[in-house]
Design a protein around this motif. Structure first.
Motif, PDB file in Angstrom:
ATOM      1  N   ILE A   1       0.854  -1.189   0.000  1.00  0.00           N
ATOM      2  CA  ILE A   1       0.000   0.000   0.000  1.00  0.00           C
ATOM      3  C   ILE A   1       0.887   1.236   0.000  1.00  0.00           C
ATOM      4  CG2 ILE A   1      -1.824   1.256   1.210  1.00  0.00           C
ATOM      5  CD1 ILE A   1      -2.630  -1.387   2.521  1.00  0.00           C
ATOM      6  N   PRO A   2       1.031   1.914  -1.150  1.00  0.00           N
ATOM      7  CA  PRO A   2       1.826   3.147  -1.194  1.00  0.00           C
ATOM      8  C   PRO A   2       1.064   4.280  -0.488  1.00  0.00           C
ATOM      9  CG  PRO A   2       1.547   2.166  -3.394  1.00  0.00           C
ATOM     10  CD  PRO A   2       0.549   1.531  -2.482  1.00  0.00           C
ATOM     11  N   ALA A   3       1.749   5.024   0.379  1.00  0.00           N
ATOM     12  CA  ALA A   3       1.060   6.083   1.121  1.00  0.00           C
ATOM     13  C   ALA A   3       2.053   7.166   1.528  1.00  0.00           C
ATOM     14  CB  ALA A   3       0.360   5.507   2.346  1.00  0.00           C
ATOM     15  N   ARG A   4       2.286   8.102   0.625  1.00  0.00           N
ATOM     16  CA  ARG A   4       3.175   9.225   0.970  1.00  0.00           C
ATOM     17  C   ARG A   4       2.542  10.109   2.032  1.00  0.00           C
ATOM     18  NH1 ARG A   4       4.716  13.309  -2.081  1.00  0.00           N
ATOM     19  NH2 ARG A   4       2.820  13.289  -3.320  1.00  0.00           N
ATOM     20  N   GLY A   5       3.377  10.883   2.689  1.00  0.00           N
ATOM     21  CA  GLY A   5       2.867  11.794   3.699  1.00  0.00           C
ATOM     22  C   GLY A   5       2.291  13.069   3.115  1.00  0.00           C
ATOM     23  N   GLY A   6       2.784  13.486   1.954  1.00  0.00           N
ATOM     24  CA  GLY A   6       2.352  14.751   1.378  1.00  0.00           C
ATOM     25  C   GLY A   6       1.173  14.617   0.437  1.00  0.00           C
ATOM     26  N   SER A   7       0.305  15.614   0.428  1.00  0.00           N
ATOM     27  CA  SER A   7      -0.808  15.708  -0.519  1.00  0.00           C
ATOM     28  C   SER A   7      -1.213  17.166  -0.595  1.00  0.00           C
ATOM     29  CB  SER A   7      -1.996  14.857  -0.066  1.00  0.00           C
ATOM     30  OG  SER A   7      -3.081  15.006  -0.961  1.00  0.00           O
TER      31      SER A   7
ATOM     32  N   LEU B   1       2.089  -4.711   3.617  1.00  0.00           N
ATOM     33  CA  LEU B   1       3.119  -3.697   3.827  1.00  0.00           C
ATOM     34  C   LEU B   1       2.621  -2.322   3.404  1.00  0.00           C
ATOM     35  CD1 LEU B   1       6.129  -5.594   2.187  1.00  0.00           C
ATOM     36  CD2 LEU B   1       5.409  -5.690   4.568  1.00  0.00           C
ATOM     37  N   VAL B   2       2.950  -1.328   4.181  1.00  0.00           N
ATOM     38  CA  VAL B   2       2.706   0.064   3.795  1.00  0.00           C
ATOM     39  C   VAL B   2       4.052   0.708   3.493  1.00  0.00           C
ATOM     40  CG1 VAL B   2       1.988   2.345   4.615  1.00  0.00           C
ATOM     41  CG2 VAL B   2       0.532   0.338   5.020  1.00  0.00           C
ATOM     42  N   SER B   3       4.148   1.309   2.307  1.00  0.00           N
ATOM     43  CA  SER B   3       5.369   2.002   1.904  1.00  0.00           C
ATOM     44  C   SER B   3       5.143   3.503   2.056  1.00  0.00           C
ATOM     45  CB  SER B   3       5.710   1.668   0.447  1.00  0.00           C
ATOM     46  OG  SER B   3       6.794   2.461  -0.008  1.00  0.00           O
ATOM     47  N   THR B   4       5.842   4.116   2.999  1.00  0.00           N
ATOM     48  CA  THR B   4       5.623   5.532   3.271  1.00  0.00           C
ATOM     49  C   THR B   4       6.922   6.214   3.667  1.00  0.00           C
ATOM     50  OG1 THR B   4       4.284   7.120   4.537  1.00  0.00           O
ATOM     51  CG2 THR B   4       5.059   5.151   5.707  1.00  0.00           C
ATOM     52  N   ASP B   5       6.918   7.529   3.516  1.00  0.00           N
ATOM     53  CA  ASP B   5       8.027   8.364   3.966  1.00  0.00           C
ATOM     54  C   ASP B   5       7.647   9.127   5.220  1.00  0.00           C
ATOM     55  OD1 ASP B   5       6.067   9.840   2.630  1.00  0.00           O
ATOM     56  OD2 ASP B   5       7.482  11.416   2.045  1.00  0.00           O
ATOM     57  N   SER B   6       6.446   8.859   5.751  1.00  0.00           N
ATOM     58  CA  SER B   6       5.898   9.649   6.853  1.00  0.00           C
ATOM     59  C   SER B   6       5.738   8.803   8.109  1.00  0.00           C
ATOM     60  CB  SER B   6       4.528  10.213   6.446  1.00  0.00           C
ATOM     61  OG  SER B   6       3.795  10.663   7.563  1.00  0.00           O
ATOM     62  N   GLU B   7       6.276   9.281   9.218  1.00  0.00           N
ATOM     63  CA  GLU B   7       6.112   8.565  10.485  1.00  0.00           C
ATOM     64  C   GLU B   7       4.662   8.608  10.953  1.00  0.00           C
ATOM     65  OE1 GLU B   7       6.435   6.179  13.473  1.00  0.00           O
ATOM     66  OE2 GLU B   7       8.032   6.480  12.002  1.00  0.00           O
TER      67      GLU B   7
ATOM     68  N   PRO C   1       8.005  -1.902   7.551  1.00  0.00           N
ATOM     69  CA  PRO C   1       9.354  -2.360   7.919  1.00  0.00           C
ATOM     70  C   PRO C   1      10.477  -1.480   7.402  1.00  0.00           C
ATOM     71  CG  PRO C   1       8.533  -3.628   6.070  1.00  0.00           C
ATOM     72  CD  PRO C   1       7.431  -2.702   6.463  1.00  0.00           C
ATOM     73  N   PHE C   2      10.154  -0.490   6.585  1.00  0.00           N
ATOM     74  CA  PHE C   2      11.190   0.392   6.048  1.00  0.00           C
ATOM     75  C   PHE C   2      10.607   1.775   5.817  1.00  0.00           C
ATOM     76  CE2 PHE C   2       9.279  -2.023   2.519  1.00  0.00           C
ATOM     77  CZ  PHE C   2       8.741  -0.981   1.765  1.00  0.00           C
ATOM     78  N   VAL C   3      11.484   2.767   5.725  1.00  0.00           N
ATOM     79  CA  VAL C   3      11.092   4.119   5.323  1.00  0.00           C
ATOM     80  C   VAL C   3      11.343   4.233   3.822  1.00  0.00           C
ATOM     81  CG1 VAL C   3      11.542   6.582   5.580  1.00  0.00           C
ATOM     82  CG2 VAL C   3      11.671   5.074   7.575  1.00  0.00           C
ATOM     83  N   ARG C   4      10.345   4.673   3.098  1.00  0.00           N
ATOM     84  CA  ARG C   4      10.516   4.774   1.647  1.00  0.00           C
ATOM     85  C   ARG C   4      11.630   5.770   1.311  1.00  0.00           C
ATOM     86  NH1 ARG C   4       5.847   6.758  -2.408  1.00  0.00           N
ATOM     87  NH2 ARG C   4       4.554   5.474  -1.016  1.00  0.00           N
ATOM     88  N   PRO C   5      12.547   5.386   0.425  1.00  0.00           N
ATOM     89  CA  PRO C   5      13.650   6.280   0.066  1.00  0.00           C
ATOM     90  C   PRO C   5      13.161   7.617  -0.499  1.00  0.00           C
ATOM     91  CG  PRO C   5      14.031   4.061  -0.775  1.00  0.00           C
ATOM     92  CD  PRO C   5      12.632   4.082  -0.260  1.00  0.00           C
ATOM     93  N   THR C   6      13.922   8.660  -0.242  1.00  0.00           N
ATOM     94  CA  THR C   6      13.541  10.006  -0.677  1.00  0.00           C
ATOM     95  C   THR C   6      13.290  10.076  -2.173  1.00  0.00           C
ATOM     96  OG1 THR C   6      14.893  10.927   1.103  1.00  0.00           O
ATOM     97  CG2 THR C   6      14.250  12.429  -0.667  1.00  0.00           C
ATOM     98  N   GLU C   7      14.109   9.364  -2.950  1.00  0.00           N
ATOM     99  CA  GLU C   7      13.958   9.428  -4.411  1.00  0.00           C
ATOM    100  C   GLU C   7      12.668   8.778  -4.896  1.00  0.00           C
ATOM    101  OE1 GLU C   7      16.735   5.877  -3.539  1.00  0.00           O
ATOM    102  OE2 GLU C   7      16.361   7.907  -2.771  1.00  0.00           O
ATOM    103  N   LEU C   8      11.985   8.044  -4.032  1.00  0.00           N
ATOM    104  CA  LEU C   8      10.704   7.424  -4.388  1.00  0.00           C
ATOM    105  C   LEU C   8       9.532   8.094  -3.676  1.00  0.00           C
ATOM    106  CD1 LEU C   8      11.605   3.610  -4.306  1.00  0.00           C
ATOM    107  CD2 LEU C   8      11.479   5.127  -6.294  1.00  0.00           C
ATOM    108  N   ALA C   9       9.765   9.285  -3.138  1.00  0.00           N
ATOM    109  CA  ALA C   9       8.735   9.934  -2.329  1.00  0.00           C
ATOM    110  C   ALA C   9       8.393  11.336  -2.813  1.00  0.00           C
ATOM    111  CB  ALA C   9       9.177   9.979  -0.872  1.00  0.00           C
TER     112      ALA C   9
ATOM    113  N   VAL D   1       7.650   2.079  -6.618  1.00  0.00           N
ATOM    114  CA  VAL D   1       7.413   1.873  -5.190  1.00  0.00           C
ATOM    115  C   VAL D   1       7.143   0.395  -4.904  1.00  0.00           C
ATOM    116  CG1 VAL D   1       5.861   2.435  -3.270  1.00  0.00           C
ATOM    117  CG2 VAL D   1       6.558   4.226  -4.868  1.00  0.00           C
ATOM    118  N   VAL D   2       6.354  -0.238  -5.774  1.00  0.00           N
ATOM    119  CA  VAL D   2       6.061  -1.665  -5.602  1.00  0.00           C
ATOM    120  C   VAL D   2       7.343  -2.484  -5.796  1.00  0.00           C
ATOM    121  CG1 VAL D   2       4.753  -3.629  -6.500  1.00  0.00           C
ATOM    122  CG2 VAL D   2       3.654  -1.394  -6.282  1.00  0.00           C
ATOM    123  N   ARG D   3       8.130  -2.135  -6.805  1.00  0.00           N
ATOM    124  CA  ARG D   3       9.391  -2.863  -7.044  1.00  0.00           C
ATOM    125  C   ARG D   3      10.314  -2.774  -5.835  1.00  0.00           C
ATOM    126  NH1 ARG D   3       8.691  -0.852 -12.363  1.00  0.00           N
ATOM    127  NH2 ARG D   3      10.075   0.921 -12.042  1.00  0.00           N
ATOM    128  N   HIS D   4      10.371  -1.596  -5.224  1.00  0.00           N
ATOM    129  CA  HIS D   4      11.222  -1.414  -4.039  1.00  0.00           C
ATOM    130  C   HIS D   4      10.773  -2.347  -2.919  1.00  0.00           C
ATOM    131  CE1 HIS D   4      12.024   0.574  -0.100  1.00  0.00           C
ATOM    132  NE2 HIS D   4      13.237   0.669  -0.609  1.00  0.00           N
TER     133      HIS D   4
END
Length: 233
Positions: free
Chosen positions: A6-12, A46-52, A66-74, A83-86
């Motif tokens: 589940i991709p879920a960035r902090g920004g919108s 799994l949730v892929s996010t850059d936001s705590e 289990p991981f913080v999404r890398p900046t280049e993917l956020a 994001v899914v590949r990561h």
């Protein structure tokens, strides 16, 4: 092994904090997490996010972060597939053999378990196919679409079809923006989603609403409340 990502960035920008904004009493992302877990189809959610802040809420509803999404993917320009590949590569580096991955959008509160199951069944039924994803039909024939013209007024985009009856025109579909099942090799090789190697899972229009604007949000809440009321009758 099957995983949900589940991709879920902090920004919108258009709806601040969209992924964790309360939607009918729960954070929006909670619906996708709960449906994924409810199906019992996945070994890991799994949730892929850059936001705590997103990570904390995701964990509260039973997902792994289990991981913080890398900046280049956020950033605003990163697509879903990288994001899914990561996430897949992260699991592989842990020694896990991933057979199928389903990307679920965090903005899909109308997603139903039976739709996810149908997507999985289609990939199992057609081993030559790479993906199965949600689509829905357009409510009006796209062949009779209009556009505004600079000097004022409108004109048909497809003049050859503007006078035809709806029943004489081919039905058209659009990406429903809910889920995308895919085989590991298809995700990792960056195969295109919208191609002949993909199977459509057709959803009714009353279970589909993209959420990009405040108006979209309001319509999605109305659809959700109506659907839940109908289910409980």
């Amino acid at each position: 092994m099957k995983i949900a990502v589940i991709p879920a960035r902090g920004g919108s920008k258009r709806i601040p904090g969209k992924n964790i904004k309360p939607f009918c009493g729960k954070p929006l992302i909670a619906y996708s997490i709960e449906v994924a877990r409810q199906t019992g189809l996945f070994d890991r959610v799994l949730v892929s996010t850059d936001s705590e802040a997103v990570a904390e809420i995701a964990r509260q509803y039973g997902a792994e972060v289990p991981f913080v999404r890398p900046t280049e993917l956020a950033d605003d320009h990163t697509g879903t597939s990288p994001v899914v590949r990561h996430a897949i590569r992260y699991c592989q580096e842990q020694g896990q053999a991933i057979e199928l991955t389903c990307c679920l959008y965090a903005t899909a509160p109308l997603l139903q378990p039976f739709s996810l199951l149908e997507g999985l069944q289609k990939l199992e039924q057609y081993p030559d196919k790479a993906f199965a994803f949600s689509v829905s039909s357009f409510a009006f024939p796209i062949q009779r679409a209009l556009r505004e013209i600079p000097r004022g007024g409108v004109e048909p985009i497809y003049p050859e079809h503007i006078g035809k009856r709806s029943q004489d025109l081919e039905e058209a579909y659009h990406d429903a923006g809910q889920f995308y099942w895919g085989r590991t090799e298809a995700w990792l090789s960056a195969k295109p989603m919208f191609a002949e190697h993909s199977m459509p899972v057709v959803l009714p229009r009353y279970l589909v609403q993209d959420i990009d604007t405040p108006e979209d949000w309001q319509r999605a809440e109305l659809l959700y409340k109506a659907f839940i009321k109908e289910k409980n009758l």
